[in-house]
Motif scaffolding. Structure first.
Motif, PDB file in Angstrom:
ATOM      1  N   LEU A  66       0.927  -0.951  -0.049  1.00  0.00           N
ATOM      2  CA  LEU A  66      -0.079  -0.173  -0.077  1.00  0.00           C
ATOM      3  C   LEU A  66       0.784   1.391  -0.129  1.00  0.00           C
ATOM      4  O   LEU A  66       1.870   1.392   0.773  1.00  0.00           O
ATOM      5  N   SER A  67       0.416   2.055  -0.885  1.00  0.00           N
ATOM      6  CA  SER A  67       1.519   3.318  -0.957  1.00  0.00           C
ATOM      7  C   SER A  67       0.381   4.364  -1.520  1.00  0.00           C
ATOM      8  O   SER A  67      -0.132   4.329  -2.415  1.00  0.00           O
ATOM      9  N   PRO A  68       0.621   5.588  -1.286  1.00  0.00           N
ATOM     10  CA  PRO A  68      -0.349   6.731  -1.715  1.00  0.00           C
ATOM     11  C   PRO A  68       0.232   7.092  -3.151  1.00  0.00           C
ATOM     12  O   PRO A  68      -0.373   7.667  -3.830  1.00  0.00           O
ATOM     13  N   ILE A  69       1.457   6.803  -3.609  1.00  0.00           N
ATOM     14  CA  ILE A  69       1.948   6.890  -4.971  1.00  0.00           C
ATOM     15  C   ILE A  69       0.938   6.336  -5.869  1.00  0.00           C
ATOM     16  O   ILE A  69       0.665   7.033  -6.957  1.00  0.00           O
ATOM     17  N   SER A  70       0.220   5.282  -5.718  1.00  0.00           N
ATOM     18  CA  SER A  70      -1.077   4.609  -6.537  1.00  0.00           C
ATOM     19  C   SER A  70      -1.962   5.708  -6.791  1.00  0.00           C
ATOM     20  O   SER A  70      -2.552   5.785  -7.845  1.00  0.00           O
ATOM     21  N   PHE A  71      -2.218   6.378  -5.809  1.00  0.00           N
ATOM     22  CA  PHE A  71      -3.192   7.425  -6.131  1.00  0.00           C
ATOM     23  C   PHE A  71      -3.021   8.351  -7.225  1.00  0.00           C
ATOM     24  O   PHE A  71      -3.829   8.671  -7.817  1.00  0.00           O
ATOM     25  N   LEU A  72      -1.764   8.988  -7.101  1.00  0.00           N
ATOM     26  CA  LEU A  72      -1.255   9.727  -8.148  1.00  0.00           C
ATOM     27  C   LEU A  72      -1.368   9.011  -9.477  1.00  0.00           C
ATOM     28  O   LEU A  72      -1.734   9.612 -10.601  1.00  0.00           O
ATOM     29  N   GLU A  73      -0.976   7.815  -9.660  1.00  0.00           N
ATOM     30  CA  GLU A  73      -0.909   6.901 -10.853  1.00  0.00           C
ATOM     31  C   GLU A  73      -2.108   6.809 -11.532  1.00  0.00           C
ATOM     32  O   GLU A  73      -2.503   6.780 -12.723  1.00  0.00           O
ATOM     33  N   ARG A  74      -3.278   6.603 -10.568  1.00  0.00           N
ATOM     34  CA  ARG A  74      -4.710   6.186 -11.006  1.00  0.00           C
ATOM     35  C   ARG A  74      -5.251   7.854 -11.324  1.00  0.00           C
ATOM     36  O   ARG A  74      -5.849   7.651 -12.217  1.00  0.00           O
ATOM     37  N   ALA A  75      -4.854   8.736 -10.561  1.00  0.00           N
ATOM     38  CA  ALA A  75      -5.307  10.061 -10.900  1.00  0.00           C
ATOM     39  C   ALA A  75      -5.059  10.535 -12.424  1.00  0.00           C
ATOM     40  O   ALA A  75      -5.673  11.090 -13.045  1.00  0.00           O
ATOM     41  N   ALA A  76      -3.855  10.270 -12.738  1.00  0.00           N
ATOM     42  CA  ALA A  76      -3.140  10.516 -13.936  1.00  0.00           C
ATOM     43  C   ALA A  76      -4.011   9.857 -15.179  1.00  0.00           C
ATOM     44  O   ALA A  76      -4.260  10.464 -16.295  1.00  0.00           O
ATOM     45  N   LEU A 115       6.577  17.812  -3.981  1.00  0.00           N
ATOM     46  CA  LEU A 115       7.369  16.904  -3.144  1.00  0.00           C
ATOM     47  C   LEU A 115       7.020  15.682  -2.455  1.00  0.00           C
ATOM     48  O   LEU A 115       7.431  14.788  -2.067  1.00  0.00           O
ATOM     49  N   TYR A 116       5.658  15.800  -2.032  1.00  0.00           N
ATOM     50  CA  TYR A 116       4.904  14.950  -1.441  1.00  0.00           C
ATOM     51  C   TYR A 116       4.799  13.547  -2.355  1.00  0.00           C
ATOM     52  O   TYR A 116       4.406  12.682  -1.507  1.00  0.00           O
ATOM     53  N   PHE A 117       4.681  13.854  -3.384  1.00  0.00           N
ATOM     54  CA  PHE A 117       4.677  12.528  -4.240  1.00  0.00           C
ATOM     55  C   PHE A 117       6.104  12.200  -4.857  1.00  0.00           C
ATOM     56  O   PHE A 117       6.705  11.224  -4.919  1.00  0.00           O
ATOM     57  N   GLY A 118       6.868  13.176  -5.658  1.00  0.00           N
ATOM     58  CA  GLY A 118       7.974  12.948  -6.405  1.00  0.00           C
ATOM     59  C   GLY A 118       9.392  12.446  -5.246  1.00  0.00           C
ATOM     60  O   GLY A 118       9.940  11.556  -5.577  1.00  0.00           O
ATOM     61  N   VAL A 119       9.278  13.083  -3.946  1.00  0.00           N
ATOM     62  CA  VAL A 119      10.159  12.254  -3.021  1.00  0.00           C
ATOM     63  C   VAL A 119      10.009  10.804  -2.719  1.00  0.00           C
ATOM     64  O   VAL A 119      10.760  10.009  -2.775  1.00  0.00           O
ATOM     65  N   PRO A 120       8.873  10.315  -2.339  1.00  0.00           N
ATOM     66  CA  PRO A 120       8.440   9.070  -2.169  1.00  0.00           C
ATOM     67  C   PRO A 120       8.716   8.383  -3.607  1.00  0.00           C
ATOM     68  O   PRO A 120       9.082   7.057  -3.377  1.00  0.00           O
ATOM     69  N   MET A 121       8.287   8.787  -4.580  1.00  0.00           N
ATOM     70  CA  MET A 121       8.524   8.018  -5.968  1.00  0.00           C
ATOM     71  C   MET A 121      10.052   7.810  -6.156  1.00  0.00           C
ATOM     72  O   MET A 121      10.347   7.035  -6.943  1.00  0.00           O
ATOM     73  N   ALA A 122      11.108   8.601  -5.477  1.00  0.00           N
ATOM     74  CA  ALA A 122      12.309   8.336  -5.565  1.00  0.00           C
ATOM     75  C   ALA A 122      12.828   7.348  -4.488  1.00  0.00           C
ATOM     76  O   ALA A 122      13.916   6.976  -4.202  1.00  0.00           O
ATOM     77  N   GLY A 123      11.769   6.699  -3.663  1.00  0.00           N
ATOM     78  CA  GLY A 123      12.157   5.756  -2.822  1.00  0.00           C
ATOM     79  C   GLY A 123      12.289   6.495  -1.417  1.00  0.00           C
ATOM     80  O   GLY A 123      12.703   5.973  -0.473  1.00  0.00           O
ATOM     81  N   ALA A 124      12.382   7.727  -1.347  1.00  0.00           N
ATOM     82  CA  ALA A 124      12.944   8.556  -0.294  1.00  0.00           C
ATOM     83  C   ALA A 124      11.970   9.335   0.611  1.00  0.00           C
ATOM     84  O   ALA A 124      10.689   8.924   0.484  1.00  0.00           O
ATOM     85  N   GLN A 146       7.593   0.841   5.353  1.00  0.00           N
ATOM     86  CA  GLN A 146       8.452   1.770   5.045  1.00  0.00           C
ATOM     87  C   GLN A 146       8.108   3.129   5.401  1.00  0.00           C
ATOM     88  O   GLN A 146       7.065   3.514   4.899  1.00  0.00           O
ATOM     89  N   PRO A 147       9.120   4.054   5.830  1.00  0.00           N
ATOM     90  CA  PRO A 147       8.713   5.404   6.130  1.00  0.00           C
ATOM     91  C   PRO A 147       8.582   6.249   4.871  1.00  0.00           C
ATOM     92  O   PRO A 147       9.158   6.188   3.812  1.00  0.00           O
ATOM     93  N   ILE A 148       7.593   7.236   4.858  1.00  0.00           N
ATOM     94  CA  ILE A 148       7.433   8.103   3.748  1.00  0.00           C
ATOM     95  C   ILE A 148       7.618   9.417   3.893  1.00  0.00           C
ATOM     96  O   ILE A 148       8.007  10.472   3.142  1.00  0.00           O
ATOM     97  N   SER A 149       7.358   9.785   5.303  1.00  0.00           N
ATOM     98  CA  SER A 149       7.442  11.267   5.798  1.00  0.00           C
ATOM     99  C   SER A 149       7.614  11.388   7.133  1.00  0.00           C
ATOM    100  O   SER A 149       7.332  10.468   8.057  1.00  0.00           O
TER     101      SER A 149
END
Lengths: 543, 543
Positions: B14-24, B80-89, B184-187
């Protein structure tokens, strides 16, 4: 990361059991279930499910054990969807239209320790257990729990138990057996068997928790919806609405039989907000007598899955004030996963499958060999594939089929589709040519063909769907006879009638040579065109 | 269960990154962000975040690395709330009201490799890095990325980079580094530090995914909400609305400064549906000039967390047509977890905290020693405790504090409360704020404050414990009077004496301004120090 701690304060295995616990707390006095004159509050439903779990434990049900069920959409079946998992066990509600040998066979596969049945299925289940004992099964036959007819006592056979007596056995303070791992199974849901024997599809606590939320989003539900149970609970665990309604503290309107009158009465009496099911629901609404068709007191959402209804039926239902959506899904994906509101041009939406659920991680059309996505050109065909946490764990006792379904890390729907430039997926055909009946059954043409071909004078048979005068299709058989033999349409239909459920019996039989392609396969698309022409002909003839 | 298979088709962390992918995909052409004249679609935001992730990777950011940020609610911070986690960070946005030494200290604790800052904070951050290099830190100072003022070029110091140049470096086809494990941590989100140095609270992908859904349910959001960014993104990652808005394909209205005019303009221009934040938002709405106070084009939900606003302010806002809810939460629980709509009697709801979020697994009031739940009698006090998947992983680099917060498997809120017979929890006080009298009574400072503040000439009151001449404490009130009014200690004491049991009546009253922290909360620890000094003074004086 340094400093973090994982413990029961910040990690709890996802399970829909927590929906019921919260509902009892937050919506304790709200109505959970209505069935005729019976009404429960969420506090009561919670208590009854705890007692049910306790009693099942006393009967020896333990973690991972299976409790089967055979019942219409009555409160007791609803309770089993929580009570069984709360005992750590797995609920498997069987299709109430199955015959005794099939029920026996599925109980054997499930290794069910207990089967909870509605009183009307007692004879059927006793027959099923006879088949079970005739097979070389080493398994002990399951204990039968009988849900009695309202206020009636049923004569019970030995070694069976009344559901109400069972509940009385339960302790109020039973400690719920929450899953230790959220990926543990919670239910087994049988496919309708379009490609042969029904397959047992295993759902996890995690998947149904997330899919309940996905269904809530998709059907635009808010707190305290009123859900009329027109979709069978045994189908995909009622599309996961068994659990989702609890998450929102909604009211379950349980009914034994779905009729026009029941639908409109429930809307009037209980202010129903949501109705789900097969397209026949629309037929019932559209064709209800004017005395039943009462004005809607508020918005009612209807979500149908299966064949798309004829335009005039849909328009009729919309004129009455219902919001209709069309959904596409499958047992393996826990129910509908893609849906589209039927509020734009019918001709257009007929060919598009719409928006995928929030919890879907991937929905794609791919070349099944290379796994490369097809270009979004509306033309290039590929197989529709999914990735999602709201997906089955696999097929019960068939790891090979599970691996096959999930090969290369995507669930293969075996549906052929294209991707349009706007992202929408359009379904083109089943990889296997199943027939979708107006009753929502998916008929395997292969099964029907096998029966037709077993007739002594039949050389070869091919079955396709023919548009029926109702909402779906019905089987139509194309038959090539053995040299020098003859028979009639009536004889073939009767032959099949003795061997197949009524909905699988061909309604038309056409004799002659079958169109064959270069590799010797019957060209079903040619037959489908023929059947379609005949179907519309029979419509225009007023059949 | 035999037959099941776990693979990437049916298990995706589970990761909110998928929210952005679906929104796109689903909401590709819908507006994602509006900021002044800048507008992006979800397809564009997705592309920009992929390029951002790619560029960060090129700069050496890898799994688990930290990217800090210091910016108001502008589109770049949202990215940054998406881009940073999308770099694994891991993204850590700092409070923009911190001073240079504190920023330096937090950057050191975070071991941030990069800090992305709004142009207006350049000088502040350079000063912070001076403090960082003065400390015995072995860490390399972070690279500074400067977000320039709209259409302006800023003079950049050496070894810093313009945000737009960074994005240009990014590749369109960067492969997103989804989390391998959803825990894993996201923020990292810093507390406001009301009890000392801010603590770094670590959130996981799983927790923010689930909490985004919980926030959507709680705030009754549907598809495509219009969210006005009045809550700081650096607070609990904007209460997780950074991710939740993407889940619903909503529109983010970004603003640099929150004013009455900005709020009403945004409502008019963009048809805002949701506004969140501190109670000051209500003041702005209520006190806006009549030229700003335009009629609402449609329903606007306002969710406030923090102190409850005065009744006249609340009524004013409701008269203007806003729906107001009051929420209770904390950084450790990812934002608000309990809320109540402010539509019933103000006096009553003031004392209840309402309904807990769908994702909360446990909300209880317990004896902190025995861990036994208090009886639901509305009287017996205990500590409010939570269990939830929507809870922090722990405190950064402070495993002891994490273990302390989670001891016995419950998150200790350090809030004192009671449970009412209807299940509602009523907050009484902070554990640290409660006054223990020499008579053994536990006095809720909130209750005393409410009485003091109800005196006609009192504008604001805070009550803390003052050491008494015996073993315990007695209440001491700090009072700010309304402009132009006066009263005496005696009058206030008598006023309270008529309305409270004797042991709850303040024995000292001090008039003047109250010390306030950055979130508008009274700094009680400052007042406690004062009261302590006064208490010992009065002792030595023989009082």
């Amino acid at each position: 990361m340094e400093g973090v701690v994982q413990c029961s304060a910040n990690y709890v295995p996802l399970s829909p059991i927590s929906f019921l616990e919260r509902a009892a707390f937050v919506y304790g006095d709200q109505v959970s279930i209505v069935h005729g004159n019976t009404t429960y509050s969420w506090r009561q439903t919670h208590q009854r499910c705890i007692k049910l779990a306790s009693a099942l434990s006393q009967l020896g049900i333990s973690r991972g054990g299976v409790v089967a069920a055979l019942a219409p959409n009555i409160p007791e079946l609803y309770e089993l969807y929580f009570g069984v998992p709360m005992a750590g066990a797995v609920i498997s509600a069987l299709n109430t239209r199955l015959d005794a040998p099939m029920i026996g066979s599925l109980l054997e596969e499930l290794e069910a320790k207990i089967i909870c049945i509605d009183y009307q299925f007692l004879e059927l289940v006793l027959k099923a257990l006879d088949f079970l004992s005739l097979s070389n099964s080493k398994a002990k036959p399951p204990l039968i729990i009988v849900i009695p007819e309202c206020n009636h006592t049923t004569d019970l056979p030995p070694s069976s138990l009344d559901y109400n007596r069972l509940l009385e056995m339960g302790q109020n303070d039973f400690e719920i057996l929450h899953p230790i791992d959220e990926c543990q199974p919670i239910s087994v849901n049988y496919t309708s068997g379009s490609t042969g024997k029904p397959k047992g599809v295993v759902y996890s606590h995690r998947a149904v928790y997330l899919n309940s939320l996905a269904e809530i989003f998709r059907s635009d539900m808010r707190a305290m919806p009123v859900f009329l149970w027109t979709v069978d609970m045994f189908r995909c665990s009622g599309w996961c609405f068994t659990w989702a309604v609890a998450a929102l503290g909604g009211t379950n309107i349980c009914i034994r039989n779905v009729t026009s009158k029941v639908i409109f009465d429930a809307i009037r009496l209980h202010r129903v907000t949501h109705i789900c099911g097969a397209p026949t629901i629309l037929n019932m609404i559209a064709e209800a007598g004017s005395s039943d068709q009462q004005p809607l007191p508020s918005k009612v959402d209807v979500i149908i899955a299966g064949a798309l209804p004829p335009l005039q039926t849909l328009n009729k239902v919309r004129e009455l004030g219902f919001n209709v959506s069309h959904a596409f899904g499958m047992t393996e994906a826990l129910g509908p996963v893609i849906s589209v509101p039927l509020d734009n041009d019918h001709g257009m939406i007929k060919r598009r499958e719409g928006i995928h659920n929030l919890m879907m991680e991937g929905v794609d059309v791919k070349d099944p060999k290379t796994m490369i996505s097809v270009p979004p050109d509306g033309k290039t065909i590929g197989e529709v594939m999914f990735r999602s946490n709201t997906m089955m764990l696999g097929y019960l006792k068939n790891v090979q089929a599970s691996q096959q379904a999930f090969r290369s890390g995507w669930y293969r729907t075996r549906d052929i589709g294209v991707r349009h430039p706007d992202g929408y997926i359009q379904m083109k055909d089943r990889v296997v040519d199943a027939i979708l009946t107006s009753g929502g059954e998916s008929v395997s043409t292969l099964e029907v063909e096998a029966v037709v071909a077993s007739h002594p004078v039949v050389l070869e048979a091919a079955v396709v769907g023919m548009p029926s005068d109702c909402l779906g299709e019905m089987p139509c058989a194309f038959v090539r006879l053995k040299e020098g033999f003859s028979t009639s349409e009536k004889e073939i239909v009767e032959f099949c009638g003795d061997r197949l459920p009524h909905y699988m019996v061909p309604q038309s039989v056409i004799f002659g040579d079958l169109p064959i392609n270069s590799t010797g396969k019957v060209q079903k698309f040619v037959l489908r065109e023929k059947a379609k022409a005949m179907g519309s002909l029979s419509h225009s003839n007023g059949h």
